[in-house]
Design a protein around this motif. Structure first.
Motif, short mmCIF file in Angstrom:
data_model
loop_
_atom_site.label_atom_id
_atom_site.label_comp_id
_atom_site.label_asym_id
_atom_site.label_seq_id
_atom_site.Cartn_x
_atom_site.Cartn_y
_atom_site.Cartn_z
N VAL A 266 81.88 30.43 98.88
CA VAL A 266 80.03 30.11 98.59
C VAL A 266 80.94 27.87 98.38
O VAL A 266 80.99 27.87 97.54
N LYS A 267 79.93 26.69 98.76
CA LYS A 267 79.65 25.94 98.27
C LYS A 267 78.15 26.37 97.41
O LYS A 267 77.12 26.42 97.78
N LEU A 268 78.54 25.72 96.42
CA LEU A 268 77.94 25.85 95.17
C LEU A 268 77.06 24.30 95.19
O LEU A 268 76.00 24.24 94.85
N GLY A 269 77.64 23.10 95.47
CA GLY A 269 77.59 21.98 95.34
C GLY A 269 78.08 20.77 95.45
O GLY A 269 79.42 20.63 95.59
N ASP A 270 77.26 19.69 95.06
CA ASP A 270 78.48 18.15 95.06
C ASP A 270 78.87 18.39 93.89
O ASP A 270 78.78 17.46 93.08
N TYR A 271 79.74 19.12 93.21
CA TYR A 271 80.66 19.25 92.14
C TYR A 271 81.91 18.81 92.54
O TYR A 271 82.00 18.78 92.65
N LYS A 272 82.92 17.58 91.31
CA LYS A 272 83.95 16.73 91.49
C LYS A 272 84.23 17.80 90.30
O LYS A 272 85.61 18.70 90.80
N ASP A 273 84.31 17.85 88.90
CA ASP A 273 85.34 18.60 88.46
C ASP A 273 84.47 19.33 87.25
O ASP A 273 84.07 18.98 86.22
N PHE A 274 84.83 20.30 87.59
CA PHE A 274 84.20 21.59 87.04
C PHE A 274 84.31 22.87 86.71
O PHE A 274 85.10 22.98 87.41
N TYR A 275 83.96 23.75 85.77
CA TYR A 275 84.12 24.87 85.09
C TYR A 275 82.75 26.20 86.06
O TYR A 275 81.78 25.80 86.30
N ILE A 276 83.53 27.19 86.05
CA ILE A 276 82.68 28.53 86.76
C ILE A 276 82.99 29.89 85.57
O ILE A 276 83.51 30.47 85.75
N PRO A 277 82.13 29.35 83.77
CA PRO A 277 82.67 30.53 83.28
C PRO A 277 81.91 31.79 83.30
O PRO A 277 81.74 32.47 82.93
N ARG A 278 81.03 31.27 84.15
CA ARG A 278 80.53 32.69 84.36
C ARG A 278 79.87 33.13 85.93
O ARG A 278 79.27 32.10 86.50
N ILE A 279 79.91 34.88 86.65
CA ILE A 279 79.34 35.29 87.57
C ILE A 279 78.57 36.19 87.46
O ILE A 279 79.41 36.93 87.38
N GLU A 280 77.56 36.78 87.74
CA GLU A 280 76.53 38.12 87.50
C GLU A 280 75.74 37.92 88.99
O GLU A 280 74.88 37.08 88.63
N TRP A 281 75.40 39.76 89.09
CA TRP A 281 74.85 39.71 89.81
C TRP A 281 73.41 39.73 89.56
O TRP A 281 73.34 40.39 88.60
N THR A 282 72.39 39.52 90.30
CA THR A 282 70.99 39.42 89.31
C THR A 282 70.17 41.03 90.31
O THR A 282 70.93 41.98 90.52
N ALA A 283 69.38 40.98 89.76
CA ALA A 283 68.68 42.79 90.30
C ALA A 283 68.86 42.75 91.26
O ALA A 283 68.19 43.85 92.35
N ASP A 284 68.03 41.99 92.13
CA ASP A 284 68.29 42.25 93.42
C ASP A 284 70.21 41.59 94.25
O ASP A 284 70.34 41.09 93.56
N PRO A 285 70.32 42.54 94.64
CA PRO A 285 71.38 43.14 95.75
C PRO A 285 71.84 42.06 96.37
O PRO A 285 73.14 41.95 97.09
N ASN A 286 70.98 41.21 96.47
CA ASN A 286 71.53 39.68 97.84
C ASN A 286 71.42 38.48 97.26
O ASN A 286 71.36 37.33 97.41
N LYS A 287 70.64 38.24 95.76
CA LYS A 287 71.04 37.32 94.62
C LYS A 287 71.92 37.23 94.10
O LYS A 287 72.56 38.19 92.77
N LEU A 288 73.03 36.44 93.91
CA LEU A 288 73.95 36.13 92.44
C LEU A 288 73.38 34.75 92.31
O LEU A 288 73.11 33.79 92.89
N SER A 289 73.78 35.15 90.54
CA SER A 289 73.42 34.29 89.37
C SER A 289 75.55 33.50 89.05
O SER A 289 76.21 34.69 88.88
N VAL A 290 75.68 32.44 89.50
CA VAL A 290 76.12 31.23 89.13
C VAL A 290 76.43 30.57 87.84
O VAL A 290 75.16 29.69 88.17
N GLN A 291 76.86 29.75 87.05
CA GLN A 291 76.78 29.52 86.17
C GLN A 291 77.49 28.18 86.56
O GLN A 291 78.98 28.72 86.49
N VAL A 292 77.67 27.62 86.03
CA VAL A 292 78.69 26.24 86.67
C VAL A 292 77.82 24.64 85.63
O VAL A 292 77.05 24.06 85.18
N LEU A 293 79.17 24.53 85.03
CA LEU A 293 79.75 23.28 83.59
C LEU A 293 80.22 22.52 84.11
O LEU A 293 81.40 22.42 84.48
#
Length: 723
Positions: A266-293
């Motif tokens: 999955v391409k998250l966006g135009d991030y150059k130097d970053f962390y993904i400290p959390r991923i978690e599926w939402t209540a919707d089985p087709n929607k994933l939440s991702v935190q990008v820092l």
């Protein structure tokens, strides 16, 4: 100088010491576990909301079992499983129910990898059929049952696997995993240590998809540790450790579809130097939440990913002048609106957002911090949380409605209250302690906070302590460098204000930490009592940069670690030294890790104030520490060399005049022994006298066998000789 005692705690202190006797504490007792408290092991609230399960062990047979108790009566309802009936499993160390509580994941033969991670042998126990099977003959990491309970995903040899219980089919979802190169589904060393994040995959609500992270650490510099063991030649452990300013792992997000057997990045966006400290599926089985820092950790995007189209969109952005703390407080409601905590108003509070990121309301507010988020009761639309509303040295449990109304304090006793809620949020077990009360476990009504019954207490420990010279902490505040700081002090049993006593100070001082809190004793507290029994005053001061007083107080040390914190300890020592009963010529200080960094600086920078210091496993230059922690507070060395060097103890060894003890474990994977070796070399080149000890093959905790006992004997003797 202003030094103000808190009356209630002093009264408790006086009343407690009236019944205390003269028996002295010994290090053998302290580190032999003589004063441990009783508690629960692996408590799980059953889905019915009226029962809970715990793990129990039979000391005679060695068998382990899962027992179910009724909340209200405390009576045992049933035994779910016992290893006495499982042929290939003698005992287990932990368990996890499937969502429908028909299957149980049992862990055994666990071996520690790093601070949070383990690998072990795992069994699945099927309750309806009363049968079990082993997931793999090899040890695996981070297994997670699917929401439907019919599958389990896990990591083995850096690759992600899935086992379907219904078909017996095992599917290897990745194949490129390789030690020190590619990791799938679990985090690398620095993520685990600094984001407290190990399992880097999650099941969708419909059990058909697994989102996971891949870490490419090929370009991350390696660090090696010699493990001496008992063979003719030592072994060498080599692992990837990105020091401040160096290359991190390249992390990518992937979604594996179990039904179609496809896996996509999955391409998250135009991030150059970053962390993904959390991923978690939402209540919707087709929607994933991702935190990008971002690498500076002051800009956080909450992203929703459509699992069908793989399109990613930012729904919430958080910015901070200093840094943003990562938590596990994100909760999705049935309508996919979400609850989130943030320091954006200067204090950590709870917020409610629509699915599109639009703010619905700030649920809590005030000049105090939310310190824990327990969850959301969907039936009654109530949120449960812990905070420091009743003083930042205390913790209390509260409920509040989703619209921010009807707030109620559910805990009644002053001290540290924590909670374990039933599955339906109708009841909670209150874990309570304070400076004079060991842990009590009581059951309460979640609506009113009313006591239902007492579950367990530690009266036996209190009775045992009646024969000892227990010296409780006196909590106070002290005005230092324009701030009112929390402090505690332990005085000798036969304290005479007309006499003068040596002062031994303890601190940690790291960002967001707290050592001055109204809770029951740690093992160190008994050591402090032992020192007080031998004529020392022991004190602790939480200076600027510590936690639970708001973001401004916590983040004031940004880009300059070890400056204001050291000033506060020096000033506090001078003010405490001005008390008529303190011998200002005999003041010592000690600390572990960040605290060792601090105690070293205090001794080197204030030789006229401190007579001696002990530093255990200290950071001696932040250039030697990892990217995530260090850059969060200092940026990179390339950007802020002054922040790294102006407060490094290595650069101030010329100031050493007092007595100094330096201790480290040779196999410390966190704060490398390199820190101590470089400081030793600097001291030697300045011809400075000091004492030091290296504990072979011991990590950052320096424990195992008699190690802790030996260390504390060494430190005690050093104090008695030099203070």
């Amino acid at each position: 100088m202003k030094y103000t005692s808190l009356p209630l705690v002093v009264i408790l202190f006086l009343s407690f010491t009236v019944i205390a006797q003269d028996k002295t504490f010994t290090l053998e007792e302290i580190w032999g576990g003589a004063f441990r408290t009783e508690g629960f092991e692996s408590l799980h609230s059953m889905n019915n909301g009226t029962q809970y399960s715990v793990l129990e062990r039979d000391n005679l047979s060695g068998n382990t079992s899962i027992e179910v108790y009724d909340y209200a009566s405390g009576e045992k309802n049933r035994s779910i499983i016992s290893t006495s009936f499982i042929a290939d499993l003698n005992s287990f160390q932990g368990y996890e129910f499937s969502a429908d509580e028909k299957r149980i994941l049992l862990s055994s033969e666990l071996e520690q990898i790093y601070r949070h991670s383990t690998r072990g042998i795992y069994h699945i126990f099927d309750i309806p059929s009363n049968s079990s099977f082993k997931i793999s003959e090899k040890k695996i990491e981070a297994p997670l049952l699917s929401p439907d309970g019919n599958k389990v995903a896990y990591v083995q040899d850096n690759n992600l696997f899935m086992l379907n219980f219904l078909t017996g089919e095992e599917i290897q979802l990745t194949s490129d995993g390789k030690k020190n190169e590619i990791i799938n589904g679990v985090t690398d060393w620095v993520y685990e240590e600094e984001f407290a994040f190990v399992r880097a995959f999650d099941w969708s609500a419909d059990s058909n998809k697994i989102a996971f992270l891949k870490f490419n650490e090929k370009e991350v510099p390696e660090f090696s540790i010699d493990v001496f063991g008992n063979q003719l030649y030592p072994n060498q452990e080599v692992f990837k450790y990105p020091k401040a300013g160096e290359q991190n792992s390249t992390v990518s997000l992937h979604i594996a579809d179990i039904v179609s057997m496809a896996s996509d990045q999955v391409k998250l966006g135009d991030y150059k130097d970053f962390y993904i400290p959390r991923i978690e599926w939402t209540a919707d089985p087709n929607k994933l939440s991702v935190q990008v820092l971002n690498r500076h950790q002051n800009n956080l995007d909450l992203i929703f990913v459509d699992a069908t189209t793989k399109m990613a969109s930012v729904v919430l952005n958080e910015k901070d002048e200093a840094y943003i703390d990562i938590t596990d407080n994100l909760t999705f409601l049935e309508d996919n609106s979400f609850i989130w905590t943030s320091e954006k108003d200067g204090y950590n509070h709870i917020y409610h957002y629509k699915e599109n990121g639009e703010l619905i309301s700030q649920i809590t507010s005030g000049t105090w911090e939310v310190t824990d988020y327990y969850g959301y009761d969907t039936k009654n639309k109530m949120i449960f949380y812990q905070s420091v509303e009743n003083g930042n040295m205390n913790r209390d449990i509260y409920s509040i409605s989703l619209d921010g109304k009807n707030k109620k304090r559910l805990s009644q006793q002053e001290g540290t209250n924590d909670a374990e809620f039933s599955a339906d949020f109708s009841l909670f077990i209150n874990y309570f302690s304070n400076a004079t009360t060991p842990y009590k476990f009581t059951l309460h009504n979640s609506t009113t906070g009313e006591l239902v019954r007492e579950i367990k207490n530690n009266q036996a420990l209190l009775d045992k302590l009646k024969t000892y010279a227990v010296l409780a902490k006196e909590f106070s505040t002290i005005e230092v460098n324009g701030e009112v700081l929390n402090t505690w002090m332990i005085k000798p049993k036969d304290f005479d204000p007309a006499k003068q006593y040596p002062l031994f100070m303890f601190q940690y001082s790291g960002p967001g930490s707290q050592m001055v809190k109204n809770s029951w004793n740690t093992a160190n507290d008994y050591w402090y009592m032992m020192l007080a029994q031998q004529g020392y005053i022991v004190a602790c001061v939480d200076g600027r940069g510590t936690g639970y007083k708001g973001a401004k107080f916590k983040k004031v040390t940004q880009n300059d670690l070890g400056n204001l914190e050291v000033q506060d300890q020096i000033t506090a020592a001078k003010q405490l030294g001005a008390l008529p009963y303190v011998d200002a010529s005999r003041i010592g200080i000690w600390g572990w890790s960040y605290g060792g960094f601090m105690s070293s600086n205090c001794l080197f920078k204030a030789p006229d104030t401190f007579k001696m210091a002990i530093a255990v496993a200290p950071v001696t230059s932040w250039r030697f520490y990892d990217t995530i922690y260090t850059e969060r507070y200092l940026k990179t060395p390339q950007e802020n060399a002054k922040g790294y060097d102006d407060n490094s103890p290595i650069n101030f060894v010329d100031g050493l005049q007092g007595k100094y003890l330096l201790v480290h474990g040779s196999a410390d994977d966190n704060v490398h022994v390199q820190n101590t070796m470089r400081l030793i070399e600097a001291l030697v080149q300045k011809n400075k006298e000091f004492d030091w000890a290296i504990y072979p093959d011991k990590n950052h905790g320096i424990y195992g066998g008699n190690t802790r006992l030996h260390l504390y004997n060494k430190m005690t003797n050093f104090i008695k000789t030099n203070l």
